[in-house]
Design a protein around this motif. Structure first.
Motif, PDB file in Angstrom:
ATOM      1  N   GLN A  22      -1.659  -5.560 -11.256  1.00 18.32           N
ATOM      2  CA  GLN A  22      -0.452  -5.736 -10.445  1.00 18.32           C
ATOM      3  C   GLN A  22      -0.165  -7.214 -10.203  1.00 18.32           C
ATOM      4  N   ARG A  44       4.827   0.668   3.763  1.00 15.75           N
ATOM      5  CA  ARG A  44       6.134   1.016   3.197  1.00 15.75           C
ATOM      6  C   ARG A  44       7.272   0.595   4.117  1.00 15.75           C
ATOM      7  N   LYS A  71       7.899  -5.971  -7.677  1.00 19.97           N
ATOM      8  CA  LYS A  71       7.239  -5.163  -6.659  1.00 19.97           C
ATOM      9  C   LYS A  71       6.147  -4.342  -7.328  1.00 19.97           C
ATOM     10  N   GLN A  72       4.943  -4.374  -6.755  1.00 20.11           N
ATOM     11  CA  GLN A  72       3.816  -3.604  -7.251  1.00 20.11           C
ATOM     12  C   GLN A  72       3.168  -2.875  -6.073  1.00 20.11           C
ATOM     13  N   SER A  73       2.420  -1.808  -6.382  1.00 19.25           N
ATOM     14  CA  SER A  73       1.783  -1.025  -5.322  1.00 19.25           C
ATOM     15  C   SER A  73       0.309  -0.814  -5.615  1.00 19.25           C
ATOM     16  N   THR A 110       7.766  -3.176   4.045  1.00 18.71           N
ATOM     17  CA  THR A 110       8.390  -3.542   2.775  1.00 18.71           C
ATOM     18  C   THR A 110       9.901  -3.352   2.841  1.00 18.71           C
ATOM     19  N   ASP A 142       0.870  -1.180   0.000  1.00 23.10           N
ATOM     20  CA  ASP A 142       0.000   0.000   0.000  1.00 23.10           C
ATOM     21  C   ASP A 142       0.908   1.230   0.000  1.00 23.10           C
ATOM     22  N   ILE A 143       1.004   1.893  -1.134  1.00 23.63           N
ATOM     23  CA  ILE A 143       1.991   2.958  -1.321  1.00 23.63           C
ATOM     24  C   ILE A 143       1.717   4.170  -0.431  1.00 23.63           C
ATOM     25  N   ASP A 144       0.475   4.356   0.011  1.00 23.50           N
ATOM     26  CA  ASP A 144       0.125   5.527   0.822  1.00 23.50           C
ATOM     27  C   ASP A 144       0.274   5.277   2.326  1.00 23.50           C
ATOM     28  N   SER A 201      -3.376   1.463  -3.608  1.00 18.22           N
ATOM     29  CA  SER A 201      -3.830   2.405  -2.590  1.00 18.22           C
ATOM     30  C   SER A 201      -5.021   1.807  -1.852  1.00 18.22           C
TER      31      SER A 201
END
Length: 396
Positions: free
Chosen positions: A205, A172, A192-194, A175, A165-167, A196
């Motif tokens: 992804q 993060r 690696k994929q992200s 990871t 979850d990039i947000d 939200s």
């Protein structure tokens, strides 16, 4: 050790008549995207408070828990803490669950010099806010390492993919620590994929991850997204184990993900199936109180957080901020249901983690992994713990 309890000025002013209560704030997500975390943590705090009060309180002073809903919003979390401090005049605060919300709220507590204990925010930056901020859980550096070790040593994985979850600071951070630890064990991150939080379609992804042919996929997210990711992964023919963290731990995970979760593994703070006497007593009492609900890690961590706060108040002999802060920082070998808790120099709990396998709606215990500081002989409970028992049972 016998002594009278000195209340802070705010506490003395709030109850000039009858014997004063000790106001403790709680804030959590009670109605937002991770509402299960907040509800479970609130249940744990209220249960601990009732046990302490039924045993006579802290030197005769009952605990009064003031509850605030931060709705899963960092901005609302900061506002909730401001209200608890300035309006409700609490002497300490338990919360929040999600690291992003704790990061937003902690500066308010630090500025006011009111101790704040997060039950389950694992991002290392939370306690780095200041010396009045504590946590009852281990940090992501350890949790990421635990799952990397399990993947490499137990599952014999050589190639891992990651979906984060990039947000989310939580996702993060995990990871980063998983990547670092997996590489040290000669593992390789092949993709690696992200996404939200709240996305509905993860197939693009997941297709990219499938092409990389990993042995495992690490998904350090929260239960609502993870359940849907797992279902879509299985629909695309991804059969490798999915690995996660404590953010997966919620009853709704199974309701949303079903059989797609079978064969997955997570790191967590404790197992309700642990046969030890104090855990089974806690699980039994929780189910009796809350309609046969099995206590998840958020309930257990919040329960421990209030209990070791109460123990610190007794040791400090006061609710005055600076002395209470010092007593919390000196916590050593506190026997909680989530492990033996000691505060390190950054006010993080040094304690073990467990790895659980998800199968047929259950979390099945696999192994316990100790932090380096706790390898070897287990310490004995401190004298302070022996002298303070929030419930009539000796190991509580």
């Amino acid at each position: 050790m016998a002594f009278g309890l000195t209340l802070s000025c705010a506490q003395q002013q709030q109850n000039s008549g009858a014997r004063s209560t000790i106001k403790v704030g709680f804030f959590g997500d009670l109605s937002g995207p991770t509402f299960n975390y907040g509800q479970s943590a609130m249940n744990g705090v209220l249960m601990a408070a009732d046990e302490i009060n039924q045993a006579g309180g802290i030197n005769g002073h009952k605990i009064d828990v003031v509850i605030a809903d931060e709705k899963g919003s960092p901005e609302t979390a900061a506002q909730a803490v401001g209200k608890l401090i300035n309006y409700d005049k609490v002497v300490a605060i338990i919360g929040a669950g999600a690291s992003g919300n704790s990061l937003a709220a902690a500066p308010r507590a630090q500025s006011a010099q009111v101790p704040l204990i997060s039950p389950s925010s694992t991002n290392p930056a939370v306690t780095q806010t200041g010396d009045y901020i504590f946590r009852a859980c281990f940090i992501d550096a350890f949790q990421g390492e635990v799952m990397a070790k399990f993947a490499a040593n137990t599952l014999k994985a050589k190639k891992a993919a990651i979906m984060l979850d990039i947000d989310s600071p939580y996702s993060r951070g995990l990871t980063d620590f998983f990547e670092f630890s997996f590489a040290k064990l000669d593992g390789r991150i092949v993709a690696k994929q992200s996404y939200s939080q709240g996305d509905a379609d993860y197939r693009g992804q997941l297709s990219a991850l499938k092409t990389a042919d990993p042995d495992v996929i690490y998904i350090p997210g929260y239960y609502g997204d993870v359940a849907l990711i797992a279902k879509q992964a299985r629909q695309l023919g991804l059969t490798v184990p999915l690995l996660g963290a404590d953010g997966w731990d919620a009853p709704e995970l199974w309701e949303l993900g079903g059989d797609a979760l079978n064969g997955c593994y997570i790191s967590n703070h404790y197992s309700a199936d642990d046969p030890s006497e104090n855990i089974q007593k806690f699980a039994h009492d929780y189910k009796q109180r809350y309609g046969n609900l099995i206590p998840d890690a958020h309930a257990a961590l919040a329960y421990d957080a209030l209990r070791f706060l109460a123990e610190a108040i007794q040791r400090a002999g006061t609710t005055e901020g600076k002395k209470l802060r010092d007593a919390l920082a000196e916590t050593k070998n506190f026997v909680g249901v989530t492990g033996i808790i000691s505060m390190d120099r950054e006010r993080n709990a040094v304690k073990p983690a467990v790895v659980l396998k998800l199968q047929d709606g259950k979390y099945i215990y696999q192994e316990t992994i100790q932090p380096e500081a706790q390898l070897g002989a287990q310490p004995e409970p401190s004298a302070a713990k022996k002298n303070f028992s929030p419930s009539p049972r000796p190991n509580r």
